[in-house]
Scaffold this motif. Structure first.
Motif, short mmCIF file in Angstrom:
data_model
loop_
_atom_site.label_atom_id
_atom_site.label_comp_id
_atom_site.label_asym_id
_atom_site.label_seq_id
_atom_site.Cartn_x
_atom_site.Cartn_y
_atom_site.Cartn_z
N PHE A 118 0.81 -1.22 0.00
CA PHE A 118 0.00 0.00 0.00
C PHE A 118 0.85 1.27 0.00
CE2 PHE A 118 -3.37 -2.88 0.66
CZ PHE A 118 -4.57 -2.22 0.49
N GLY A 119 2.15 1.14 -0.23
CA GLY A 119 3.01 2.31 -0.31
C GLY A 119 3.20 3.04 1.00
N LEU A 120 3.14 2.30 2.11
CA LEU A 120 3.20 2.90 3.44
C LEU A 120 4.42 2.46 4.25
CD1 LEU A 120 -0.58 2.47 4.36
CD2 LEU A 120 0.59 4.67 4.07
N GLU A 121 5.31 1.71 3.65
CA GLU A 121 6.46 1.20 4.39
C GLU A 121 7.24 2.35 5.01
OE1 GLU A 121 7.97 -1.38 6.33
OE2 GLU A 121 7.02 -2.34 4.60
N GLY A 122 7.57 2.18 6.31
CA GLY A 122 8.31 3.21 7.03
C GLY A 122 7.43 4.17 7.81
N THR A 123 6.10 4.04 7.67
CA THR A 123 5.19 4.96 8.38
C THR A 123 4.56 4.32 9.61
OG1 THR A 123 3.20 4.33 7.14
CG2 THR A 123 4.61 6.03 6.17
N GLN A 124 4.90 3.08 9.90
CA GLN A 124 4.21 2.35 10.97
C GLN A 124 4.18 3.10 12.29
OE1 GLN A 124 6.11 0.99 8.65
NE2 GLN A 124 5.70 -1.19 8.31
#
Length: 264
Positions: A118-124
């Motif tokens: 979902f293109g969210l890697e690193g935002t956790q």
């Protein structure tokens, strides 16, 4: 068999009929838009499809099984992302899993598994205020997907985004839909958006709202980058506008609504 089917849905509030006789189908892997004016009954219909509201008439089926008035069967994303500002992105996304009883550690792990896709890697570990509007919508869409992985109802999810951000999110969403085998019913009042994204478009007009036209977009997806400048695109837009104009309400005062529909 359609993955989602509605038959002759009608709903009233306070003695006023909002929608009437609405039947529609969503096939597996399709993105189908419901296009109409604000206040025309689209959200009322979505509440019925999601099981949040019991229709006065009609039935809703998911994979052939009746789910009328049964919430929790279909994912439903509203216009606002509704991310909780005090929760990290991974904890926001994992909420549907926690509601189902999954332990927090397992829910975070399962949610994080989809962040790259979902293109969210690193935002956790970030918070909603630290993300752009487009990224917040991606997080909200992932949370929606984790709620139910078959069908998503999206109620104007991209309306708050600027034009360039919206274009990027459109392209990304169509790619993700194909990757995860998701079927989407999409509410919008933006004609261009409906034509660019949809396999089919239902036009909801009148008071009470009825589906008065179904339009199939024949060009395969992914569509050419200049599709919105093509004669085919303009042809679809002209057909939609002519249908809407034919159903306008001359008795409504000027400025009452950008598309004041009624039945002639």
């Amino acid at each position: 068999m359609a993955v989602l089917r509605a038959e002759k849905i009608a709903k009233s509030f306070g003695g006023q009929k909002i929608i009437e006789g609405i039947s529609l189908e969503l096939e597996e892997g399709e993105l189908v838009s419901l296009l109409g004016v604000s206040g025309g009954g689209k959200t009322t219909l979505f509440n019925v499809l999601a099981g949040l509201s019991q229709p006065d008439e009609g039935k809703v089926y998911l994979d052939g099984t009746e789910i009328t008035g049964k919430p929790g069967q279909i994912s439903y994303m509203l216009q606002k992302d509704l991310l909780l500002p005090y929760r990290t992105i991974v904890d926001n996304v994992a909420l549907p899993l926690l509601v189902r009883g999954m332990k927090k550690k397992e829910a975070r792990k399962e949610a994080s598994r989809h962040f790259g896709q979902f293109g969210l890697e690193g935002t956790q570990r970030k918070y909603p205020a630290q993300l752009s509007g487009g990224m917040k919508q991606r997080a909200a869409l992932l949370r929606t997907y984790l709620f139910s992985r078959r069908v998503a109802l999206l109620d104007e999810p991209f309306s708050a985004l600027d034009m360039l951000t919206k274009k990027g999110v459109h392209d990304w969403y169509l790619q993700v839909m194909e990757q995860i085998d998701l079927s989407t019913l999409f509410v919008t009042h933006d004609i261009d958006e409906a034509i660019l994204l949809s396999d089919r478009i239902y036009l909801l007009t009148g008071k009470p709202g009825r589906i008065t036209k179904e339009l199939r977009i024949r060009e395969p997806k992914p569509r050419a980058k200049d599709f919105s400048l093509s004669e085919a695109f303009l042809g679809y837009k002209r057909e939609i506008l002519q249908h809407l104009e034919a159903r306008s309400c001359p008795q409504d005062p000027p400025g009452a609504d950008p598309w004041p529909f009624c039945e002639k």
